[in-house]
Write a protein that holds these residues in place. Structure first.
Motif, PDB file in Angstrom:
ATOM      1  N   SER A 129      22.138 -29.271  39.456  1.00  0.00           N
ATOM      2  CA  SER A 129      21.709 -28.739  38.165  1.00  0.00           C
ATOM      3  C   SER A 129      20.286 -29.212  37.883  1.00  0.00           C
ATOM      4  CB  SER A 129      22.646 -29.229  37.056  1.00  0.00           C
ATOM      5  OG  SER A 129      22.492 -30.629  36.849  1.00  0.00           O
ATOM      6  N   PRO A 130      19.592 -28.614  36.909  1.00  0.00           N
ATOM      7  CA  PRO A 130      18.208 -29.028  36.606  1.00  0.00           C
ATOM      8  C   PRO A 130      18.071 -30.505  36.250  1.00  0.00           C
ATOM      9  CG  PRO A 130      18.658 -26.912  35.595  1.00  0.00           C
ATOM     10  CD  PRO A 130      19.969 -27.406  36.138  1.00  0.00           C
ATOM     11  N   THR A 131      19.079 -31.076  35.579  1.00  0.00           N
ATOM     12  CA  THR A 131      19.014 -32.491  35.179  1.00  0.00           C
ATOM     13  C   THR A 131      19.617 -33.419  36.217  1.00  0.00           C
ATOM     14  OG1 THR A 131      21.120 -32.310  33.993  1.00  0.00           O
ATOM     15  CG2 THR A 131      19.089 -31.873  32.742  1.00  0.00           C
ATOM     16  N   GLY A 132      20.326 -32.855  37.194  1.00  0.00           N
ATOM     17  CA  GLY A 132      20.938 -33.666  38.235  1.00  0.00           C
ATOM     18  C   GLY A 132      22.223 -34.346  37.824  1.00  0.00           C
ATOM     19  N   ASP A 133      22.773 -33.988  36.665  1.00  0.00           N
ATOM     20  CA  ASP A 133      24.023 -34.606  36.236  1.00  0.00           C
ATOM     21  C   ASP A 133      25.243 -33.914  36.842  1.00  0.00           C
ATOM     22  OD1 ASP A 133      23.537 -32.271  34.734  1.00  0.00           O
ATOM     23  OD2 ASP A 133      24.847 -32.963  33.115  1.00  0.00           O
ATOM     24  N   ARG A 134      25.037 -32.719  37.419  1.00  0.00           N
ATOM     25  CA  ARG A 134      26.119 -31.962  38.044  1.00  0.00           C
ATOM     26  C   ARG A 134      25.586 -31.217  39.256  1.00  0.00           C
ATOM     27  NH1 ARG A 134      28.291 -27.658  34.174  1.00  0.00           N
ATOM     28  NH2 ARG A 134      26.086 -27.520  33.587  1.00  0.00           N
ATOM     29  N   PHE A 135      26.493 -30.676  40.041  1.00  0.00           N
ATOM     30  CA  PHE A 135      26.104 -29.714  41.066  1.00  0.00           C
ATOM     31  C   PHE A 135      27.187 -28.645  41.153  1.00  0.00           C
ATOM     32  CE2 PHE A 135      28.177 -33.188  43.432  1.00  0.00           C
ATOM     33  CZ  PHE A 135      29.137 -32.523  44.174  1.00  0.00           C
ATOM     34  N   VAL A 136      26.787 -27.469  41.567  1.00  0.00           N
ATOM     35  CA  VAL A 136      27.703 -26.353  41.740  1.00  0.00           C
ATOM     36  C   VAL A 136      27.916 -26.144  43.233  1.00  0.00           C
ATOM     37  CG1 VAL A 136      25.848 -24.632  41.735  1.00  0.00           C
ATOM     38  CG2 VAL A 136      28.168 -23.937  41.069  1.00  0.00           C
ATOM     39  N   PHE A 137      29.101 -25.656  43.613  1.00  0.00           N
ATOM     40  CA  PHE A 137      29.369 -25.407  45.025  1.00  0.00           C
ATOM     41  C   PHE A 137      30.443 -24.335  45.141  1.00  0.00           C
ATOM     42  CE2 PHE A 137      32.260 -28.690  43.641  1.00  0.00           C
ATOM     43  CZ  PHE A 137      33.454 -28.476  44.311  1.00  0.00           C
ATOM     44  N   ALA A 138      30.606 -23.805  46.340  1.00  0.00           N
ATOM     45  CA  ALA A 138      31.637 -22.804  46.613  1.00  0.00           C
ATOM     46  C   ALA A 138      32.781 -23.460  47.365  1.00  0.00           C
ATOM     47  CB  ALA A 138      31.055 -21.650  47.434  1.00  0.00           C
ATOM     48  N   THR A 139      34.018 -23.091  47.013  1.00  0.00           N
ATOM     49  CA  THR A 139      35.184 -23.648  47.679  1.00  0.00           C
ATOM     50  C   THR A 139      36.296 -22.617  47.737  1.00  0.00           C
ATOM     51  OG1 THR A 139      36.871 -25.406  47.631  1.00  0.00           O
ATOM     52  CG2 THR A 139      36.011 -24.641  45.508  1.00  0.00           C
ATOM     53  N   SER A 140      37.110 -22.697  48.783  1.00  0.00           N
ATOM     54  CA  SER A 140      38.238 -21.788  48.958  1.00  0.00           C
ATOM     55  C   SER A 140      39.559 -22.496  48.699  1.00  0.00           C
ATOM     56  CB  SER A 140      38.229 -21.200  50.380  1.00  0.00           C
ATOM     57  OG  SER A 140      37.023 -20.519  50.650  1.00  0.00           O
ATOM     58  N   ARG A 141      39.544 -23.555  47.917  1.00  0.00           N
ATOM     59  CA  ARG A 141      40.744 -24.366  47.711  1.00  0.00           C
ATOM     60  C   ARG A 141      41.869 -23.610  46.998  1.00  0.00           C
ATOM     61  NH1 ARG A 141      38.064 -29.150  44.393  1.00  0.00           N
ATOM     62  NH2 ARG A 141      36.720 -28.910  46.222  1.00  0.00           N
ATOM     63  N   ASN A 142      41.538 -22.556  46.286  1.00  0.00           N
ATOM     64  CA  ASN A 142      42.564 -21.762  45.600  1.00  0.00           C
ATOM     65  C   ASN A 142      42.777 -20.396  46.250  1.00  0.00           C
ATOM     66  OD1 ASN A 142      43.160 -23.702  43.619  1.00  0.00           O
ATOM     67  ND2 ASN A 142      41.397 -23.065  42.395  1.00  0.00           N
ATOM     68  N   GLY A 143      42.384 -20.258  47.498  1.00  0.00           N
ATOM     69  CA  GLY A 143      42.549 -18.998  48.221  1.00  0.00           C
ATOM     70  C   GLY A 143      41.237 -18.249  48.325  1.00  0.00           C
ATOM     71  N   ASP A 144      40.823 -17.576  47.246  1.00  0.00           N
ATOM     72  CA  ASP A 144      39.527 -16.899  47.226  1.00  0.00           C
ATOM     73  C   ASP A 144      38.410 -17.932  47.128  1.00  0.00           C
ATOM     74  OD1 ASP A 144      40.811 -14.380  47.150  1.00  0.00           O
ATOM     75  OD2 ASP A 144      40.999 -14.516  44.963  1.00  0.00           O
ATOM     76  N   SER A 145      37.233 -17.613  47.667  1.00  0.00           N
ATOM     77  CA  SER A 145      36.079 -18.485  47.501  1.00  0.00           C
ATOM     78  C   SER A 145      35.601 -18.383  46.051  1.00  0.00           C
ATOM     79  CB  SER A 145      34.948 -18.080  48.446  1.00  0.00           C
ATOM     80  OG  SER A 145      33.850 -18.951  48.312  1.00  0.00           O
ATOM     81  N   GLN A 146      35.515 -19.530  45.354  1.00  0.00           N
ATOM     82  CA  GLN A 146      35.137 -19.571  43.952  1.00  0.00           C
ATOM     83  C   GLN A 146      34.060 -20.627  43.729  1.00  0.00           C
ATOM     84  OE1 GLN A 146      39.261 -20.425  42.677  1.00  0.00           O
ATOM     85  NE2 GLN A 146      39.124 -18.583  41.394  1.00  0.00           N
ATOM     86  N   LEU A 147      33.364 -20.544  42.596  1.00  0.00           N
ATOM     87  CA  LEU A 147      32.361 -21.538  42.241  1.00  0.00           C
ATOM     88  C   LEU A 147      32.999 -22.651  41.426  1.00  0.00           C
ATOM     89  CD1 LEU A 147      29.219 -19.406  41.291  1.00  0.00           C
ATOM     90  CD2 LEU A 147      30.002 -20.186  43.544  1.00  0.00           C
ATOM     91  N   TYR A 148      32.732 -23.873  41.828  1.00  0.00           N
ATOM     92  CA  TYR A 148      33.187 -25.070  41.126  1.00  0.00           C
ATOM     93  C   TYR A 148      31.966 -25.915  40.777  1.00  0.00           C
ATOM     94  CZ  TYR A 148      38.293 -24.914  41.666  1.00  0.00           C
ATOM     95  OH  TYR A 148      39.614 -24.599  41.546  1.00  0.00           O
ATOM     96  N   THR A 149      32.119 -26.803  39.816  1.00  0.00           N
ATOM     97  CA  THR A 149      31.097 -27.804  39.527  1.00  0.00           C
ATOM     98  C   THR A 149      31.709 -29.192  39.669  1.00  0.00           C
ATOM     99  OG1 THR A 149      31.576 -27.750  37.150  1.00  0.00           O
ATOM    100  CG2 THR A 149      29.772 -26.336  37.956  1.00  0.00           C
ATOM    101  N   ALA A 150      30.857 -30.176  39.866  1.00  0.00           N
ATOM    102  CA  ALA A 150      31.284 -31.570  39.946  1.00  0.00           C
ATOM    103  C   ALA A 150      30.212 -32.435  39.308  1.00  0.00           C
ATOM    104  CB  ALA A 150      31.502 -31.983  41.399  1.00  0.00           C
ATOM    105  N   ALA A 151      30.603 -33.619  38.845  1.00  0.00           N
ATOM    106  CA  ALA A 151      29.639 -34.584  38.335  1.00  0.00           C
ATOM    107  C   ALA A 151      28.749 -35.063  39.473  1.00  0.00           C
ATOM    108  CB  ALA A 151      30.366 -35.762  37.687  1.00  0.00           C
ATOM    109  N   ALA A 152      27.651 -35.719  39.136  1.00  0.00           N
ATOM    110  CA  ALA A 152      26.678 -36.134  40.149  1.00  0.00           C
ATOM    111  C   ALA A 152      27.279 -37.033  41.207  1.00  0.00           C
ATOM    112  CB  ALA A 152      25.497 -36.827  39.470  1.00  0.00           C
TER     113      ALA A 152
END
Length: 260
Positions: A129-152
Motif C-alpha cells: 500500500s502507499p503507506t506500507g501498512d498493508r499489502f494486497v495479493f492474489a490467492t486461490s485459497r477459496n477456490g477462485d483466485s481472489q484479492l486479499y490484504t494483509a498487515a505489513a
C-alpha cells in the motif's frame, strides 16, 4: 585539399593518443560497488529456468549485489515505501505454482526471512500500500483466485474484494500516488479478462479496459500484469491474444483516478 586531409588525420591520431592510457597507469571500472541499490528485480538465467534470485542494481544497471541466497524460485518482489523491506513470492517446488508462498524480508538483512503463507494453493503477486501498512495479493485459497490484504507483518489476512463465483482476480498493483489498485479480472459470464480499478478502501470498482478472450488458468490469455506509472495516471499491461504471444499496452487511467 591534400594538406587539409592530412591535418584532419593527424588531429584524429592526436585525439586517440590523448585517450590512450599512460604507461604504468591503472584504471578502476565503475562497477557500482558501494552505491545504494535503485533497482530490485528477480532474475532467471536462460539455462537455469527452475531457479531465480533477487538482484540489486543502480539505475545504470551497475552492481552485482543480491538479496541473500535462498532455497526455491523467487519472483514478484516488491519494495516497501521505506526502501528496505521486501515482500516477494517463493516457489518452494520450482515449476509448481501451487507451492508459491509469500515471504517478507529486507534488502539489508535487518528483517529476517518470514514466510507469511503456508498452504497448498497459489499465493502470488503481492503489492505494498502507499503507506506500507498493508499489502494486497492474489490467492486461490477459496477456490477462485481472489484479492486479499494483509498487515505489513503478514498477519490479519482477509478478503479484499468479493466477486461472483467463477471470477478470477489476480496481478494487483497498488499505486502510491493515488491509493488505487489495478488488477486483472476474468469474467465467467463473458469469458473476457480485462483490467479493473478500485480504491484502496475497496470502493469504486470500475473497468479500465474492454478485455480480451481468456483461457482458464494462470497462463491464460487476456489483459494481464498491469503496472501503474509513478504518478498513477497511466497503466502498462500485457495483452496476450494467444498463448505464448503478447504485447505491451498503455492505458490512460486519468478519467477514474481523480485525487480526493
Amino acid at each position: 585539399m591534400r594538406q587539409s586531409r592530412c591535418a584532419a588525420i593527424l588531429a584524429a591520431l592526436g585525439l586517440l593518443a590523448a585517450c590512450a592510457p599512460v604507461e604504468g597507469s591503472t584504471t578502476t571500472p565503475n562497477n557500482g560497488s558501494g552505491l545504494p541499490p535503485e533497482l530490485v528485480f528477480c532474475r532467471t538465467q536462460i539455462d537455469r529456468l527452475t531457479t531465480s534470485d533477487i538482484q540489486l542494481r543502480t539505475a545504470q544497471n551497475l552492481g552485482t549485489g543480491r538479496v541473500f541466497d535462498r532455497t526455491g524460485r523467487e519472483c514478484s518482489v516488491r519494495v516497501h515505501p521505506d526502501n528496505n523491506r521486501l515482500v516477494f513470492v517463493r516457489e518452494r517446488t520450482p515449476g509448481t505454482r501451487t507451492t508459491r508462498e509469500l515471504v517478507i524480508s529486507s534488502i539489508d538483512g535487518t528483517v529476517a526471512d518470514t514466510q507469511v503463507t503456508s498452504n497448498a494453493v497459489q499465493d502470488d503477486t503481492p503489492s505494498w500500500s502507499p503507506t506500507g501498512d498493508r499489502f494486497v495479493f492474489a490467492t486461490s485459497r477459496n477456490g477462485d483466485s481472489q484479492l486479499y490484504t494483509a498487515a505489513a507483518d503478514g498477519q490479519n489476512q482477509q478478503l479484499f474484494q468479493s466477486a461472483p463465483a467463477g471470477t478470477d482476480d489476480r496481478d494487483p498493483d497498488w499505486s502510491r500516488s493515488t491509493d488505487r489498485i489495478v488488477f486483472a479480472r476474468r469474467d465467467p459470464g463473458t469469458g473476457l479478462r480485462r483490467l479493473m480499478l478500485i480504491n484502496g478502501d475497496g470502493t469504486g470498482l470500475v473497468p479500465l479496459t474492454t478485455g480480451s478472450p481468456a483461457t482458464v488458468g494462470d497462463t491464460e490469455t487476456g489483459d494481464r500484469d498491469p503496472a501503474f506509472s509513478p504518478d498513477g495516471s497511466r497503466v502498462l499491461d500485457r495483452k496476450s491474444t494467444r498463448l505464448n504471444s503478447s504485447h505491451l499496452v498503455i492505458s490512460y487511467a486519468v478519467f477514474c483516478l481523480k485525487k480526493k
